[in-house]
Scaffold this active site. Structure first.
Site, PDB file in Angstrom:
ATOM      1  N   HIS A 204       0.850  -1.202   0.000  1.00 39.93           N
ATOM      2  CA  HIS A 204       0.000   0.000   0.000  1.00 39.93           C
ATOM      3  C   HIS A 204       0.881   1.246   0.000  1.00 39.93           C
ATOM      4  CE1 HIS A 204       1.223  -0.487   4.181  1.00 39.93           C
ATOM      5  NE2 HIS A 204       0.986   0.802   4.347  1.00 39.93           N
ATOM      6  N   ASP A 206       0.906   5.075   2.075  1.00 43.16           N
ATOM      7  CA  ASP A 206       0.257   5.706   3.227  1.00 43.16           C
ATOM      8  C   ASP A 206      -0.489   6.949   2.727  1.00 43.16           C
ATOM      9  OD1 ASP A 206       1.330   3.754   4.822  1.00 43.16           O
ATOM     10  OD2 ASP A 206       2.980   4.983   5.588  1.00 43.16           O
ATOM     11  N   HIS A 261       4.795   0.134  -0.186  1.00 41.41           N
ATOM     12  CA  HIS A 261       5.602  -0.673   0.725  1.00 41.41           C
ATOM     13  C   HIS A 261       4.743  -1.774   1.336  1.00 41.41           C
ATOM     14  CE1 HIS A 261       3.809   2.645   3.029  1.00 41.41           C
ATOM     15  NE2 HIS A 261       3.804   1.833   4.082  1.00 41.41           N
ATOM     16  N   ARG A 271       8.786  -9.059  15.189  1.00 39.25           N
ATOM     17  CA  ARG A 271       9.170  -7.724  14.734  1.00 39.25           C
ATOM     18  C   ARG A 271       8.183  -6.720  15.309  1.00 39.25           C
ATOM     19  NH1 ARG A 271       7.932  -4.611   9.999  1.00 39.25           N
ATOM     20  NH2 ARG A 271       9.555  -3.041   9.752  1.00 39.25           N
TER      21      ARG A 271
HETATM   22  C1  LIG Z   1      -7.542  -1.086   4.411  1.00 40.76           C
HETATM   23  C2  LIG Z   1      -7.264   0.040   5.017  1.00 40.76           C
HETATM   24  C3  LIG Z   1      -6.418   0.143   6.236  1.00 40.76           C
HETATM   25  C4  LIG Z   1      -6.098   1.624   6.289  1.00 40.76           C
HETATM   26  C5  LIG Z   1      -7.426   2.193   5.863  1.00 40.76           C
HETATM   27  C6  LIG Z   1      -7.699   1.403   4.590  1.00 40.76           C
HETATM   28  O1  LIG Z   1      -9.049   1.413   4.194  1.00 40.76           O
HETATM   29  C7  LIG Z   1      -6.781   1.953   3.477  1.00 40.76           C
HETATM   30  C8  LIG Z   1      -5.548   2.696   4.074  1.00 40.76           C
HETATM   31  C9  LIG Z   1      -4.960   1.936   5.271  1.00 40.76           C
HETATM   32  C10 LIG Z   1      -3.908   2.743   6.044  1.00 40.76           C
HETATM   33  C11 LIG Z   1      -2.455   2.497   5.610  1.00 40.76           C
HETATM   34  C12 LIG Z   1      -1.534   3.408   6.431  1.00 40.76           C
HETATM   35  C13 LIG Z   1      -1.872   3.375   7.933  1.00 40.76           C
HETATM   36  O2  LIG Z   1      -1.405   2.152   8.501  1.00 40.76           O
HETATM   37  C14 LIG Z   1      -3.387   3.510   8.163  1.00 40.76           C
HETATM   38  C15 LIG Z   1      -3.704   3.685   9.660  1.00 40.76           C
HETATM   39  C16 LIG Z   1      -3.920   4.622   7.328  1.00 40.76           C
HETATM   40  O3  LIG Z   1      -4.094   5.775   7.651  1.00 40.76           O
HETATM   41  O4  LIG Z   1      -4.246   4.157   6.073  1.00 40.76           O
HETATM   42  C17 LIG Z   1      -4.079   2.326   7.484  1.00 40.76           C
HETATM   43  C18 LIG Z   1      -5.606   2.199   7.632  1.00 40.76           C
HETATM   44  C19 LIG Z   1      -6.012   1.313   8.825  1.00 40.76           C
HETATM   45  O5  LIG Z   1      -5.298   0.384   9.201  1.00 40.76           O
HETATM   46  O6  LIG Z   1      -7.129   1.539   9.333  1.00 40.76           O
HETATM   47  O1  LIG Z   2       5.327  -2.469   9.951  1.00 36.28           O
HETATM   48  C1  LIG Z   2       5.867  -1.938   9.016  1.00 36.28           C
HETATM   49  O2  LIG Z   2       7.092  -1.931   8.847  1.00 36.28           O
HETATM   50  C2  LIG Z   2       5.041  -1.217   7.968  1.00 36.28           C
HETATM   51  C3  LIG Z   2       3.632  -0.968   8.430  1.00 36.28           C
HETATM   52  C4  LIG Z   2       2.893  -0.026   7.572  1.00 36.28           C
HETATM   53  O3  LIG Z   2       3.258   0.202   6.444  1.00 36.28           O
HETATM   54  C5  LIG Z   2       1.703   0.648   8.087  1.00 36.28           C
HETATM   55  O4  LIG Z   2       1.291   0.355   9.225  1.00 36.28           O
HETATM   56  O5  LIG Z   2       1.161   1.512   7.367  1.00 36.28           O
HETATM   57 FE   LIG Z   3       2.299   1.939   5.589  1.00 36.25          FE
END
Ligand SMILES: C=C1C[C@]23C[C@@]1(O)CC[C@H]2[C@@]12CC[C@H](O)[C@@](C)(C(=O)O1)[C@H]2[C@@H]3C(=O)O
Ligand SMILES: O=C(O)CCC(=O)C(=O)O
Ligand SMILES: [Fe+2]
Length: 343
Positions: A204, A206, A261, A271
């Site tokens: 994904h 961020d 990533h 980890r």
């Molecule tokens: C599948 C998902 C998890 C996420 C929200 C989403 O719908 C798409 C973006 C995902 C992500 C990736 C980065 C961060 O870890 C996170 C907190 C964010 O802001 O976007 C996660 C979301 C999550 O885990 O709720």
């Molecule tokens: O745990 C990691 O190293 C990456 C996790 C990550 O990409 C995320 O939480 O958005």
């Molecule tokens: Fe991430």
């Protein structure tokens, strides 16, 4: 170095020459050189490592200790912090709300400025002292937010933006929607072919402006290279990794690109990684900055607020390229439609 292709869950791997992860020494005294290096790393990889970052060792050690203590608790205790009010609080295997799964457990925390940790009204504790956990998170997030702001100011300088605080101000806003996440990946044994292909956290980008990531000394993080191969990132528990998020890609009109990533599990050791996701307030407009747009370089994105983007992102799956929803299709030239005069 062994790498495999993004978007494929295949276990096939390719060998390529070692690809260096850009490393930037923040103690460098030549400020303009430093901003050039930061910009170059953000443009080429959307990812780099920072050394000599100035964050005291004990701030990191304390956060690590509290995280380890929390995840060592029995499941029944940890689950008290999960429930229907997720995404904030404890989670195990489920990522987001749309069926994504990973081999991890995590804590997702909403951070406010001035910093206080909101964890759905229950106080997350790692030890007998409930205050210890929130103090460690407060101290840690304050430090990494400062680091994120310093990097964003260097990015603005590198881009010759007259207001060097244009990005960092968004993270310092009292209504900033920044998050902190602590991921814990228990070890998973290798399969019979000795290939460790368990995805801890799927690929994904961020959504936010900038991510500051730190992990213990166990590898697992991989970034997608510009030519589309997975590059394993050697862990370094003393240093931080920086990732460009989607919002920064939009504000720079695509000059910086958010990095794809993922995290794989280790077959022997657990980890633990900690991420600070620096975000603006929900009502902030995410639009390319004026000096990133010109008649030759029209805006690639439609205007949207961070709240709108977040809602769209959270309604999609982890691996979706959600920025497509906001692309300015008027500006995309369909080369098949260009009629060239014939001789
Ligand atoms: C599948 C998902 C998890 C996420 C929200 C989403 O719908 C798409 C973006 C995902 C992500 C990736 C980065 C961060 O870890 C996170 C907190 C964010 O802001 O976007 C996660 C979301 C999550 O885990 O709720
Ligand atoms: O745990 C990691 O190293 C990456 C996790 C990550 O990409 C995320 O939480 O958005
Ligand atoms: Fe991430």
């Amino acid at each position: 170095m062994v790498v495999s292709s993004p978007n494929s869950m295949s276990t096939r791997t390719k060998k390529t020459n070692a690809i260096g992860i850009p490393t930037i020494d923040l103690s460098m005294t030549n400020g303009s050189k430093l901003s050039e290096l930061v910009l170059k790393a953000c443009e080429e990889y959307g990812f780099f490592k920072v050394i000599n970052h100035g964050i005291p060792e004990q701030v990191i050690a304390r956060m690590e200790e509290e995280g380890n203590q929390f995840f060592a608790k029995p499941d029944s205790e940890k689950k008290q912090f999960s429930g229907p009010a997720t995404p904030f609080g404890y989670g195990s295997k489920d990522i987001g709300r749309n069926g994504d799964m990973g081999e991890l457990e995590y804590l997702l925390l909403n951070i406010t400025n001035p910093l206080c940790i909101s964890d759905r009204s229950k106080t997350i504790t790692s030890s007998d002292q409930p205050a210890n956990f929130s103090c460690a998170v407060k101290e840690y997030t304050e430090a990494v937010r400062e680091l994120a702001c310093e990097i964003l100011e260097l990015v603005a300088e590198g881009l010759w933006i007259p207001d060097k605080f244009v990005f960092s101000r968004l993270l310092k806003d009292v209504h900033s929607d920044s998050l902190m996440r602590i991921n814990h990946y228990p070890p998973i044994k290798q399969n019979k072919n000795n290939i460790n292909n368990h995805v801890g956290f799927g690929e994904h980008t961020d959504p936010q402006i900038l991510t500051i990531l730190r992990s213990n000394d166990v590898g697992g993080l991989q970034i997608s290279s510009p030519d589309g191969l997975w590059i394993p990132v050697p862990p370094d528990s003393n240093e931080f990794f920086v990732m460009v998020g989607d919002a920064l890609q939009v504000m720079t009109n695509g000059r910086l690109t958010s990095v794809r990533h993922r995290a794989m599990t280790n077959s022997v050791k657990p980890r633990m990684s900690m991420m600070y996701f620096g975000a603006p307030s929900l009502n902030s407009w995410i639009i390319p900055l004026p000096n990133m747009v010109s008649p030759q370089n029209p805006s690639l994105y439609k205007p949207f607020t961070w709240g709108e983007y977040k809602q769209a992102a959270f309604s999609l799956q982890l691996g979706d390229t959600r920025l497509h929803l906001f692309e300015n299709t008027d500006q995309i030239v369909d080369t098949n439609q260009i009629i060239t005069p014939s001789n």
